[in-house]
Design a protein around this motif. Structure first.
Motif, PDB file in Angstrom:
ATOM      1  N   ARG A   9       0.204   0.751  11.003  1.00 45.44           N
ATOM      2  CA  ARG A   9       0.995   0.098  10.295  1.00 45.44           C
ATOM      3  C   ARG A   9       0.844  -1.255  10.199  1.00 45.44           C
ATOM      4  O   ARG A   9       1.796  -2.197   8.877  1.00 45.44           O
ATOM      5  N   ALA A  10      -0.329  -1.717  10.234  1.00 45.80           N
ATOM      6  CA  ALA A  10      -0.089  -3.328   9.946  1.00 45.80           C
ATOM      7  C   ALA A  10      -0.677  -3.674   8.669  1.00 45.80           C
ATOM      8  O   ALA A  10      -0.380  -4.970   8.607  1.00 45.80           O
ATOM      9  N   TYR A  11      -1.161  -2.244   7.823  1.00 48.94           N
ATOM     10  CA  TYR A  11      -1.691  -2.622   6.733  1.00 48.94           C
ATOM     11  C   TYR A  11      -0.388  -2.118   6.214  1.00 48.94           C
ATOM     12  O   TYR A  11      -0.622  -1.955   4.397  1.00 48.94           O
ATOM     13  N   ASN A  12       0.573  -1.255   5.706  1.00 50.16           N
ATOM     14  CA  ASN A  12       0.984  -0.638   4.888  1.00 50.16           C
ATOM     15  C   ASN A  12       2.351  -1.380   4.774  1.00 50.16           C
ATOM     16  O   ASN A  12       3.071  -2.215   5.281  1.00 50.16           O
ATOM     17  N   THR A  13       2.836  -1.257   3.739  1.00 47.84           N
ATOM     18  CA  THR A  13       4.470  -1.355   2.531  1.00 47.84           C
ATOM     19  C   THR A  13       4.977  -0.540   2.640  1.00 47.84           C
ATOM     20  O   THR A  13       4.995   0.091   3.280  1.00 47.84           O
ATOM     21  N   SER A  14       6.327  -1.173   2.509  1.00 49.54           N
ATOM     22  CA  SER A  14       7.137  -0.691   2.737  1.00 49.54           C
ATOM     23  C   SER A  14       7.732   0.939   1.713  1.00 49.54           C
ATOM     24  O   SER A  14       7.279   0.188   0.833  1.00 49.54           O
ATOM     25  N   ARG A  15       8.559   1.908   2.224  1.00 45.40           N
ATOM     26  CA  ARG A  15       8.202   2.402   1.675  1.00 45.40           C
ATOM     27  C   ARG A  15       9.690   2.736   0.577  1.00 45.40           C
ATOM     28  O   ARG A  15      10.113   3.476  -0.178  1.00 45.40           O
ATOM     29  N   ARG A  16      10.585   1.523   0.760  1.00 48.31           N
ATOM     30  CA  ARG A  16      11.356   0.975  -0.054  1.00 48.31           C
ATOM     31  C   ARG A  16      11.251   0.828  -1.772  1.00 48.31           C
ATOM     32  O   ARG A  16      11.785   1.515  -2.446  1.00 48.31           O
ATOM     33  N   ARG A  17       9.591   0.947  -1.994  1.00 47.88           N
ATOM     34  CA  ARG A  17       8.796   0.675  -3.224  1.00 47.88           C
ATOM     35  C   ARG A  17       8.956   2.071  -3.863  1.00 47.88           C
ATOM     36  O   ARG A  17       8.886   2.859  -4.791  1.00 47.88           O
ATOM     37  N   LEU A  18       9.321   2.979  -2.987  1.00 48.45           N
ATOM     38  CA  LEU A  18       8.547   4.421  -3.307  1.00 48.45           C
ATOM     39  C   LEU A  18       9.994   5.283  -4.204  1.00 48.45           C
ATOM     40  O   LEU A  18       9.857   5.311  -5.412  1.00 48.45           O
ATOM     41  N   MET A  19      11.264   4.729  -4.149  1.00 50.08           N
ATOM     42  CA  MET A  19      12.422   5.400  -4.574  1.00 50.08           C
ATOM     43  C   MET A  19      13.209   4.279  -4.780  1.00 50.08           C
ATOM     44  O   MET A  19      14.950   5.024  -5.090  1.00 50.08           O
ATOM     45  N   GLN A  20      13.179   3.081  -4.409  1.00 52.25           N
ATOM     46  CA  GLN A  20      14.632   2.117  -4.221  1.00 52.25           C
ATOM     47  C   GLN A  20      15.235   2.199  -5.440  1.00 52.25           C
ATOM     48  O   GLN A  20      14.671   1.950  -6.492  1.00 52.25           O
ATOM     49  N   GLY A  21      16.885   2.201  -5.366  1.00 45.50           N
ATOM     50  CA  GLY A  21      17.320   1.995  -6.269  1.00 45.50           C
ATOM     51  C   GLY A  21      17.335   3.245  -7.335  1.00 45.50           C
ATOM     52  O   GLY A  21      18.423   4.274  -7.231  1.00 45.50           O
ATOM     53  N   THR A  22      16.655   3.584  -7.947  1.00 45.43           N
ATOM     54  CA  THR A  22      16.517   4.254  -9.120  1.00 45.43           C
ATOM     55  C   THR A  22      15.775   4.871  -9.069  1.00 45.43           C
ATOM     56  O   THR A  22      15.601   6.772  -9.994  1.00 45.43           O
ATOM     57  N   GLY A  23      14.853   5.374  -7.541  1.00 44.09           N
ATOM     58  CA  GLY A  23      13.787   6.757  -6.830  1.00 44.09           C
ATOM     59  C   GLY A  23      13.005   6.754  -8.322  1.00 44.09           C
ATOM     60  O   GLY A  23      11.743   7.346  -8.254  1.00 44.09           O
ATOM     61  N   LEU A  24      12.959   4.932  -8.795  1.00 45.71           N
ATOM     62  CA  LEU A  24      11.507   4.858  -9.992  1.00 45.71           C
ATOM     63  C   LEU A  24      10.315   3.975  -9.572  1.00 45.71           C
ATOM     64  O   LEU A  24      10.276   3.158 -10.041  1.00 45.71           O
ATOM     65  N   ALA A  25      10.368   3.561  -8.189  1.00 45.21           N
ATOM     66  CA  ALA A  25       9.846   2.801  -8.100  1.00 45.21           C
ATOM     67  C   ALA A  25       8.159   2.057  -8.523  1.00 45.21           C
ATOM     68  O   ALA A  25       7.487   1.403  -8.295  1.00 45.21           O
ATOM     69  N   VAL A  26       8.063   3.703  -9.198  1.00 45.67           N
ATOM     70  CA  VAL A  26       6.257   3.593  -9.800  1.00 45.67           C
ATOM     71  C   VAL A  26       6.243   2.572 -10.898  1.00 45.67           C
ATOM     72  O   VAL A  26       4.613   2.197 -10.784  1.00 45.67           O
ATOM     73  N   ALA A  27       7.695   2.660 -11.230  1.00 45.91           N
ATOM     74  CA  ALA A  27       7.131   0.841 -12.318  1.00 45.91           C
ATOM     75  C   ALA A  27       7.013  -0.736 -11.804  1.00 45.91           C
ATOM     76  O   ALA A  27       6.711  -0.735 -12.608  1.00 45.91           O
ATOM     77  N   ALA A  28       7.011  -0.294 -10.624  1.00 51.27           N
ATOM     78  CA  ALA A  28       7.218  -1.957  -9.803  1.00 51.27           C
ATOM     79  C   ALA A  28       5.534  -1.309  -9.318  1.00 51.27           C
ATOM     80  O   ALA A  28       4.991  -2.636  -8.437  1.00 51.27           O
ATOM     81  N   MET A  29       4.634  -0.419  -8.851  1.00 49.20           N
ATOM     82  CA  MET A  29       3.387  -0.509  -7.829  1.00 49.20           C
ATOM     83  C   MET A  29       2.322  -1.426  -8.734  1.00 49.20           C
ATOM     84  O   MET A  29       2.027  -1.408  -9.472  1.00 49.20           O
ATOM     85  N   SER A  30       1.663  -1.536  -7.614  1.00 52.91           N
ATOM     86  CA  SER A  30       0.738  -2.261  -8.149  1.00 52.91           C
ATOM     87  C   SER A  30      -0.193  -1.549  -7.958  1.00 52.91           C
ATOM     88  O   SER A  30      -0.811  -0.019  -7.248  1.00 52.91           O
ATOM     89  N   LEU A  31      -1.516  -2.335  -8.283  1.00 51.57           N
ATOM     90  CA  LEU A  31      -3.020  -0.742  -8.096  1.00 51.57           C
ATOM     91  C   LEU A  31      -3.560  -1.751  -6.970  1.00 51.57           C
ATOM     92  O   LEU A  31      -3.484  -1.800  -6.146  1.00 51.57           O
ATOM     93  N   GLU A 242       6.091   1.306   6.142  1.00 47.05           N
ATOM     94  CA  GLU A 242       6.720   0.737   7.039  1.00 47.05           C
ATOM     95  C   GLU A 242       8.156   0.240   6.811  1.00 47.05           C
ATOM     96  O   GLU A 242       8.063   0.038   6.397  1.00 47.05           O
ATOM     97  N   LEU A 243       8.367  -0.470   7.818  1.00 39.27           N
ATOM     98  CA  LEU A 243       8.950  -0.973   7.829  1.00 39.27           C
ATOM     99  C   LEU A 243       9.109  -2.649   7.848  1.00 39.27           C
ATOM    100  O   LEU A 243       8.891  -3.108   8.872  1.00 39.27           O
ATOM    101  N   LYS A 244      10.069  -3.237   6.856  1.00 43.02           N
ATOM    102  CA  LYS A 244      10.144  -4.820   6.969  1.00 43.02           C
ATOM    103  C   LYS A 244      12.059  -5.399   7.486  1.00 43.02           C
ATOM    104  O   LYS A 244      11.765  -6.718   7.788  1.00 43.02           O
ATOM    105  N   GLY A 245      12.892  -4.753   7.676  1.00 38.94           N
ATOM    106  CA  GLY A 245      14.076  -4.833   7.435  1.00 38.94           C
ATOM    107  C   GLY A 245      15.073  -4.912   7.091  1.00 38.94           C
ATOM    108  O   GLY A 245      14.593  -4.871   6.112  1.00 38.94           O
ATOM    109  N   GLY A 246      15.627  -3.880   6.971  1.00 33.68           N
ATOM    110  CA  GLY A 246      17.042  -4.404   6.011  1.00 33.68           C
ATOM    111  C   GLY A 246      16.523  -2.533   5.273  1.00 33.68           C
ATOM    112  O   GLY A 246      17.476  -2.513   4.219  1.00 33.68           O
ATOM    113  N   GLU A 247      16.193  -1.746   5.120  1.00 32.96           N
ATOM    114  CA  GLU A 247      16.297  -0.313   4.570  1.00 32.96           C
ATOM    115  C   GLU A 247      16.863   0.204   5.102  1.00 32.96           C
ATOM    116  O   GLU A 247      17.997  -0.043   6.329  1.00 32.96           O
ATOM    117  N   ALA A 248      17.087   1.109   3.849  1.00 30.16           N
ATOM    118  CA  ALA A 248      18.613   2.421   4.255  1.00 30.16           C
ATOM    119  C   ALA A 248      18.222   2.810   5.348  1.00 30.16           C
ATOM    120  O   ALA A 248      17.072   3.283   5.353  1.00 30.16           O
TER     121      ALA A 248
END
Length: 359
Positions: A9-31, A242-248
Motif C-alpha cells: 500500500r505504501a507505494y500504490n497510487t490511487s485507483r481513481r486514475r484507472l477510469m476516473q470520470g471518463t473511464g479513460l484515465a490512461v490518458a493521464a498515466m505517467s510512465l 490505494e485510497l487517498k480519501g474522497g473516492e467513490a
C-alpha cells in the motif's frame, strides 16, 4: 512480490486514475518502470488461494494452450466422491485483473462441492499463465482463453464434453458471453457482477465519455506506442487500489477486496500491480456483446447486486439477449460482494441452473 499488504500500500497510487470520470484515465498515466513478473508456468505447488481448501474436493494444477499458442495455467477442482461416470464441467474466469487464486477459484471449488468438474484459469499474460509482455489484456485473446479452457475440459476422461458450461465474473463475465456466443460447444453460461470491458473502456462509466475525450485518449495511447517501441517494453499505469480519501464507494469496495487479507494476492493486477498503458487500445472499437443474442437457444443467467455501480451492464446485456434468459438481482449486494461473499453469491441457484441445463 513478497511484500506485506502494508508495504504494498505504501507505494500504490490511487485507483481513481484507472477510469476516473471518463473511464479513460490512461490518458493521464505517467510512465512507470517495466514490471518484473516471474516466468510463466512456474506454478507454485503450495495452497496459495485467498479462500480455505475444501475437504470434499480434489485439486490439481493444470496447463493448456490457447489457439494463439499461449500456455495457460489453471486449477482443476473435482468432487472427491465423483463416482466413475464423466462429470458436467465448468470453465471459470475473472474478475478482470484478478487471478485464479481469488474469486474464480472460490467459484470453481464451490461448484466442485456441488458435483461439477470446475476449471479456474489465469488469462493470457497474467498470473501464472504465459504471454509476454506481462499484464496486458485483449478482448479477442481473453475471449479465446475461455474456449481454450473448454478444449482442455473436453479432453479429460473425468468430463462429459457434451455437458460443459461457463461462468464469467466481472470483466470476464463479458468475455464469457462473447465466447459462448461463438463457441457452440458450451451448453449454458452464467455471468456474475458482469462488466462489459469494451463498453467501459471506450465510453466510460455510464457512457459518459465525450467524442473529444475519446479522441484525446486514443491520441495519447497511439503516441505511447512509439515510446514503448523505442524502449522495447511497455510502460505501465500506476499501481491500483490505494485510497487517498474522497473516492467513490465502488473504489473503496475494490480496495476492500484486493488490498486486504480478504482478497489480496501478489500476482493479481488489481492487488497493487498495473495494466500496461496501451492495454485499452484493443478494447476501444471492439464491442464484445454485439452478438449476445446468438447465445440462444442455450440458456443465460445474469447475476448482479442490487447496489452495484455496474448493475447497468447486466441490465443492458439482458435486454439484448434472446430467450432463454434470466436476470437475478441480489438484494443488498454491491459489485464485489459477488466476488466472495458466500451469503450473497447464489450458488444454489447457479448449481440448479447448470444441473438443469447440463443434464
Amino acid at each position: 512480490m513478497t511484500k506485506t499488504i502494508e508495504t504494498q500500500r505504501a507505494y500504490n497510487t490511487s485507483r481513481r486514475r484507472l477510469m476516473q470520470g471518463t473511464g479513460l484515465a490512461v490518458a493521464a498515466m505517467s510512465l512507470l518502470p517495466t514490471m518484473t513478473v516471474k516466468s510463466a508456468l512456474a506454478q507454485t505447488s503450495d495452497w496459495d488461494k485467498v479462500f480455505p481448501k475444501s475437504e470434499t474436493v480434489d485439486h490439481q494444477k493444470v496447463s493448456f494452450k490457447n489457439r494463439y499458442g499461449i500456455m495457460l495455467a489453471g486449477d482443476l477442482y473435482l468432487p472427491k466422491n465423483r463416482g466413475s461416470q464423466p462429470l458436467p464441467a465448468l470453465a471459470i474466469g475473472g474478475p478482470f485483473g484478478a487471478v485464479k487464486e481469488q474469486s474464480s477459484g472460490l467459484y470453481a471449488q464451490t461448484m466442485a462441492e456441488r458435483g461439477f468438474a470446475a476449471l479456474a484459469f489465469d488469462p493470457s499474460y497474467t498470473g501464472e499463465s504465459g504471454g509476454e509482455p506481462r499484464n496486458i489484456a485483449s478482448p479477442d485473446i481473453n475471449t479465446e482463453d475461455f474456449s481454450a479452457a473448454v478444449d482442455y475440459l473436453g479432453l479429460q476422461g473425468t468430463v462429459d464434453r457434451e455437458r460443459i458450461g461457463v461462468i464469467g465474473i466481472c470483466g470476464f463475465g463479458g468475455m464469457a458471453l462473447n465466447a459462448v456466443a461463438v463457441d457452440k460447444r458450451v451448453k449454458a453460461v452464467v455471468a456474475t457482477t458482469m462488466y462489459d470491458m469494451t463498453r467501459v473502456m471506450s465510453k466510460g462509466y455510464n457512457d459518459g465519455v465525450t467524442p473529444e475525450q475519446r479522441a484525446q485518449a486514443l491520441e495519447q495511447m497511439s503516441r505511447q506506442r512509439w515510446v514503448d517501441a523505442e524502449n522495447g517494453t511497455p510502460a505501465y499505469q500506476p499501481p491500483y487500489n490505494e485510497l487517498k480519501g474522497g473516492e467513490a464507494q465502488f473504489l473503496v469496495d475494490y480496495n476492500d477486496y484486493y488490498m486486504t487479507p480478504r482478497g489480496y494476492h501478489p500476482r493479481a493486477v488489481n492487488s497493487g500491480n498495473a495494466w500496461s498503458q496501451t492495454t485499452p487500445l484493443s478494447f476501444m472499437n471492439m464491442p464484445i456483446l454485439t452478438y449476445i443474442a446468438e447465445i440462444s437457444p442455450r440458456p443465460l443467467l445474469l447475476v448482479h447486486g442490487a447496489d452495484a455501480h455496474s448493475r447497468y451492464f447486466s441490465e443492458t446485456a439482458f435486454a439484448a439477449a434472446a430467450e432463454p434468459k434470466e436476470l437475478m438481482i441480489i438484494p443488498d449486494a454491491n459489485h464485489t460482494d459477488l466476488y466472495d461473499r458466500m451469503d450473497k453469491i447464489p450458488f444454489d441457484r447457479i448449481a440448479d441452473f447448470f444441473g438443469q441445463h447440463l443434464a
